[in-house]
Scaffold this motif. Structure first.
Motif, PDB file in Angstrom:
ATOM      1  N   VAL A  80      22.239   2.332  14.009  1.00  0.00           N
ATOM      2  CA  VAL A  80      22.426   3.359  15.031  1.00  0.00           C
ATOM      3  C   VAL A  80      22.126   4.732  14.434  1.00  0.00           C
ATOM      4  O   VAL A  80      21.405   5.543  15.023  1.00  0.00           O
ATOM      5  N   GLY A  81      22.659   4.980  13.233  1.00  0.00           N
ATOM      6  CA  GLY A  81      22.471   6.274  12.586  1.00  0.00           C
ATOM      7  C   GLY A  81      21.009   6.583  12.320  1.00  0.00           C
ATOM      8  O   GLY A  81      20.574   7.732  12.428  1.00  0.00           O
ATOM      9  N   GLU A  82      20.251   5.558  11.973  1.00  0.00           N
ATOM     10  CA  GLU A  82      18.841   5.757  11.622  1.00  0.00           C
ATOM     11  C   GLU A  82      17.913   5.463  12.800  1.00  0.00           C
ATOM     12  O   GLU A  82      16.687   5.498  12.649  1.00  0.00           O
ATOM     13  N   ARG A  83      18.490   5.141  13.927  1.00  0.00           N
ATOM     14  CA  ARG A  83      17.712   4.775  15.119  1.00  0.00           C
ATOM     15  C   ARG A  83      16.732   3.636  14.825  1.00  0.00           C
ATOM     16  O   ARG A  83      15.524   3.752  15.022  1.00  0.00           O
ATOM     17  N   LEU A  84      17.271   2.549  14.296  1.00  0.00           N
ATOM     18  CA  LEU A  84      16.480   1.347  14.028  1.00  0.00           C
ATOM     19  C   LEU A  84      16.819   0.312  15.097  1.00  0.00           C
ATOM     20  O   LEU A  84      17.969   0.211  15.528  1.00  0.00           O
ATOM     21  N   MET A  85      15.816  -0.431  15.514  1.00  0.00           N
ATOM     22  CA  MET A  85      16.035  -1.447  16.546  1.00  0.00           C
ATOM     23  C   MET A  85      15.939  -2.842  15.932  1.00  0.00           C
ATOM     24  O   MET A  85      14.869  -3.252  15.475  1.00  0.00           O
ATOM     25  N   PRO A  86      17.058  -3.572  15.903  1.00  0.00           N
ATOM     26  CA  PRO A  86      16.981  -4.926  15.337  1.00  0.00           C
ATOM     27  C   PRO A  86      16.242  -5.862  16.280  1.00  0.00           C
ATOM     28  O   PRO A  86      16.336  -5.722  17.499  1.00  0.00           O
ATOM     29  N   THR A  92       0.803  -1.229   0.000  1.00  0.00           N
ATOM     30  CA  THR A  92       0.000   0.000   0.000  1.00  0.00           C
ATOM     31  C   THR A  92       0.837   1.282   0.000  1.00  0.00           C
ATOM     32  O   THR A  92       0.290   2.373  -0.122  1.00  0.00           O
ATOM     33  N   GLY A  93       2.171   1.134   0.131  1.00  0.00           N
ATOM     34  CA  GLY A  93       3.035   2.331   0.168  1.00  0.00           C
ATOM     35  C   GLY A  93       3.520   2.594   1.580  1.00  0.00           C
ATOM     36  O   GLY A  93       2.740   3.022   2.435  1.00  0.00           O
ATOM     37  N   ILE A  94       4.795   2.347   1.828  1.00  0.00           N
ATOM     38  CA  ILE A  94       5.293   2.348   3.214  1.00  0.00           C
ATOM     39  C   ILE A  94       5.252   3.739   3.833  1.00  0.00           C
ATOM     40  O   ILE A  94       4.914   3.877   5.014  1.00  0.00           O
ATOM     41  N   ALA A  95       5.564   4.793   3.067  1.00  0.00           N
ATOM     42  CA  ALA A  95       5.604   6.141   3.656  1.00  0.00           C
ATOM     43  C   ALA A  95       4.186   6.608   3.986  1.00  0.00           C
ATOM     44  O   ALA A  95       3.903   7.021   5.114  1.00  0.00           O
ATOM     45  N   GLN A  96       3.285   6.507   3.016  1.00  0.00           N
ATOM     46  CA  GLN A  96       1.919   6.997   3.212  1.00  0.00           C
ATOM     47  C   GLN A  96       1.203   6.208   4.301  1.00  0.00           C
ATOM     48  O   GLN A  96       0.515   6.778   5.152  1.00  0.00           O
ATOM     49  N   SER A  97       1.357   4.891   4.282  1.00  0.00           N
ATOM     50  CA  SER A  97       0.630   4.076   5.258  1.00  0.00           C
ATOM     51  C   SER A  97       1.208   4.251   6.656  1.00  0.00           C
ATOM     52  O   SER A  97       0.458   4.309   7.638  1.00  0.00           O
ATOM     53  N   SER A  98       2.541   4.349   6.751  1.00  0.00           N
ATOM     54  CA  SER A  98       3.138   4.573   8.077  1.00  0.00           C
ATOM     55  C   SER A  98       2.628   5.885   8.661  1.00  0.00           C
ATOM     56  O   SER A  98       2.303   5.975   9.854  1.00  0.00           O
ATOM     57  N   LYS A  99       2.562   6.914   7.819  1.00  0.00           N
ATOM     58  CA  LYS A  99       2.036   8.209   8.291  1.00  0.00           C
ATOM     59  C   LYS A  99       0.591   8.077   8.773  1.00  0.00           C
ATOM     60  O   LYS A  99       0.210   8.664   9.788  1.00  0.00           O
ATOM     61  N   ALA A 103      13.049   4.109   5.278  1.00  0.00           N
ATOM     62  CA  ALA A 103      11.892   4.763   4.640  1.00  0.00           C
ATOM     63  C   ALA A 103      10.875   5.205   5.691  1.00  0.00           C
ATOM     64  O   ALA A 103      10.294   6.293   5.591  1.00  0.00           O
ATOM     65  N   VAL A 104      10.668   4.379   6.704  1.00  0.00           N
ATOM     66  CA  VAL A 104       9.732   4.753   7.772  1.00  0.00           C
ATOM     67  C   VAL A 104      10.301   5.922   8.567  1.00  0.00           C
ATOM     68  O   VAL A 104       9.602   6.888   8.868  1.00  0.00           O
ATOM     69  N   ARG A 105      11.577   5.835   8.893  1.00  0.00           N
ATOM     70  CA  ARG A 105      12.228   6.898   9.665  1.00  0.00           C
ATOM     71  C   ARG A 105      12.073   8.240   8.946  1.00  0.00           C
ATOM     72  O   ARG A 105      11.765   9.269   9.548  1.00  0.00           O
ATOM     73  N   ALA A 138       9.786   9.115   6.914  1.00  0.00           N
ATOM     74  CA  ALA A 138       8.388   9.538   6.756  1.00  0.00           C
ATOM     75  C   ALA A 138       7.781  10.048   8.061  1.00  0.00           C
ATOM     76  O   ALA A 138       6.792  10.787   8.029  1.00  0.00           O
ATOM     77  N   LEU A 139       8.352   9.649   9.196  1.00  0.00           N
ATOM     78  CA  LEU A 139       7.653   9.868  10.471  1.00  0.00           C
ATOM     79  C   LEU A 139       8.385  10.820  11.412  1.00  0.00           C
ATOM     80  O   LEU A 139       9.603  10.959  11.339  1.00  0.00           O
ATOM     81  N   PRO A 140       7.647  11.438  12.331  1.00  0.00           N
ATOM     82  CA  PRO A 140       8.263  12.261  13.377  1.00  0.00           C
ATOM     83  C   PRO A 140       9.209  11.445  14.257  1.00  0.00           C
ATOM     84  O   PRO A 140       9.154  10.207  14.270  1.00  0.00           O
ATOM     85  N   ASP A 141      10.045  12.160  15.000  1.00  0.00           N
ATOM     86  CA  ASP A 141      11.128  11.534  15.764  1.00  0.00           C
ATOM     87  C   ASP A 141      10.669  10.602  16.873  1.00  0.00           C
ATOM     88  O   ASP A 141      11.435   9.762  17.333  1.00  0.00           O
ATOM     89  N   ASP A 142       9.421  10.747  17.321  1.00  0.00           N
ATOM     90  CA  ASP A 142       9.000   9.900  18.440  1.00  0.00           C
ATOM     91  C   ASP A 142       8.448   8.558  17.975  1.00  0.00           C
ATOM     92  O   ASP A 142       7.754   7.873  18.718  1.00  0.00           O
ATOM     93  N   SER A 143       8.769   8.148  16.761  1.00  0.00           N
ATOM     94  CA  SER A 143       8.371   6.808  16.323  1.00  0.00           C
ATOM     95  C   SER A 143       9.524   5.840  16.563  1.00  0.00           C
ATOM     96  O   SER A 143      10.692   6.207  16.476  1.00  0.00           O
ATOM     97  N   HIS A 144       9.160   4.609  16.884  1.00  0.00           N
ATOM     98  CA  HIS A 144      10.131   3.577  17.223  1.00  0.00           C
ATOM     99  C   HIS A 144      10.039   2.487  16.161  1.00  0.00           C
ATOM    100  O   HIS A 144       8.950   2.009  15.861  1.00  0.00           O
TER     101      HIS A 144
END
Ligand SMILES: *Cc1c(COP(=O)(O)O)cnc(C)c1O
Length: 379
Positions: A101-107, A48-55, A75-77, A79-85
């Motif tokens: 680490v740079g993109e604040r992604l949690m494996p 469905t589109g990762i940026a639009q749907s995540s928003k 792509a999610v990072r 698209a979204l405000p900083d308080d998304s995990h």
């Protein structure tokens, strides 16, 4: 000739209803009251589109997102405000810790080598970089084996590391009465007891819709958010999200005894009118939706009426029997391929697959458009 860089609108049209996405998220959030409700947005948010749907999920209230790969996470990072995990379900790819680490992604760490690499990155930065620990309770896919739990515990305690979450994944949640659901739940409880006070997550859509005991602190729905049927034995309570249409290119007269399409697999038993519709297997309209003399394929909706596909699905087109329509459709009119009448799961059933595969195959030559309907919450 190469494909045009910009779709002109003459191909198929995929409409994604962001209002339905939001209502679906809110409905599941209500069902799993007490737990945080994440949103699984892997595979371009199920087509469905990762940026639009995540928003849309963020606007509905979601703050926890699950992607499969770091590229999706990025792509999610973006698209979204900083308080998304953002969790990365596939875990940590070798050498990729700096990117996470740079993109604040949690494996979702799933193996001892992944954990070693992550703890090394933590030590190098003197920072407890957040991550989940993924335990395999019986699906035998990603995740630590249960007999590795003690090793995992020792490794993290050695460096004073506290994970963000522990998780596991159900193999048979779509069959609520399946024995394995109870086994996995019990095994997950045993893992939880080894990691007290760490938030826990077990459920996909089906897991959360079928058993409260599965909810814990976080649920991870995917397919149900996109309107797909998570539990085949039950009525699907979710709002449909995706509508797919494709243009009628021409209408062809086919005489009794003539066959339509490659392989001449379906012969007309009456003088017929066949609409040639501009969508094919290159667009995710599977070849397994074809019709033949001895096998009924799927239907598409023209002028509000379901009309059977005739003969084999080609790369770029299908034939559809419109003989019985009171009015012949005009070239340029749209046939509804997926919608409320013929759903994602109807197609999947005919094709011998699941709605997940139908949705994630909807790429290629469509123009994607976004609408935002208002409507009552379902579920
Ligand atoms: C894909 C996935 C989900 C979401 O599953 P649905 O069946 O689409 O709800 C949840 N957890 C994990 C680990 C997954 O891989």
């Amino acid at each position: 000739m190469s494909a045009p860089a910009v779709a002109t609108g003459y191909g198929g049209r995929l409409t994604v209803d962001l209002g339905a996405l939001k209502r679906n998220w809110q409905a599941l959030d209500k069902v799993s009251r007490g737990a945080l409700t994440g949103a699984v947005v892997k595979a371009d948010a199920y087509g469905t589109g990762i940026a639009q749907s995540s928003k849309a999920f963020y606007e509905a209230g979601a703050r926890f997102f699950f992607a499969a790969t770091p590229d999706e996470g990025i792509a999610v990072r973006a698209a979204l405000p900083d308080d998304s995990h953002i969790f990365i379900l596939n875990g940590l790819y070798p050498g990729s810790a700096p990117l996470y680490v740079g993109e604040r992604l949690m494996p979702c760490l799933a193996s001892i080598p992944m954990l070693e690499e992550w703890l090394k990155a933590c030590l190098a930065r003197s920072q407890a970089l957040p991550a989940a620990l993924h335990f395999d309770t019986g699906i035998n896919r990603l995740g630590f084996r249960l007999n590795e739990a003690a090793t995992v515990k020792r490794m993290i305690e050695q460096v004073g590391y506290a994970p963000q979450m522990i998780m596991s994944h159900l193999a048979c949640a779509d069959v609520p009465q399946h024995e394995k659901n109870r086994t996995q739940l019990a095994l997950f409880a045993s893992v939880m007891s080894q990691f007290p006070n760490v938030p826990a997550s077990l459920s996909n859509s089906a897991g959360l819709m079928t058993n409260r005991d599965n909810h814990f602190q976080m649920v991870r729905p995917g397919i149900a958010l996109y309107g797909g049927r998570a539990v085949p034995s039950r009525r699907n309570p979710m709002a449909p999200v995706v509508t797919l249409e494709a243009p009628i290119l021409m209408v062809k007269e086919v005489k009794t005894g003539e066959a339509v399409g490659y392989g001449a697999l379906q012969t007309m038993h009456r003088d017929s009118r066949i609409a040639i519709v501009g969508i094919g297997y290159a667009d995710g309209f599977f070849r397994s939706l074809s019709s033949a003399d001895n096998h009924r394929g799927t239907s598409v909706v023209i002028g509000g009426v379901p009309c059977p596909v005739v003969g084999r699905v080609s790369m770029d087109m299908i034939g559809v029997d419109v003989t019985d329509l009171p009015q012949l459709p005009a070239p340029g009119a749209m046939a509804e391929i997926i919608g409320r009448t013929v759903t994602v799961d109807d197609h999947a059933d005919v094709a011998g697959t699941i709605g997940y595969e139908v949705l994630t195959s909807l790429k290629g030559r469509y123009v994607r458009q976004y609408v935002e309907s208002v409507g009552p919450a379902t579920a």
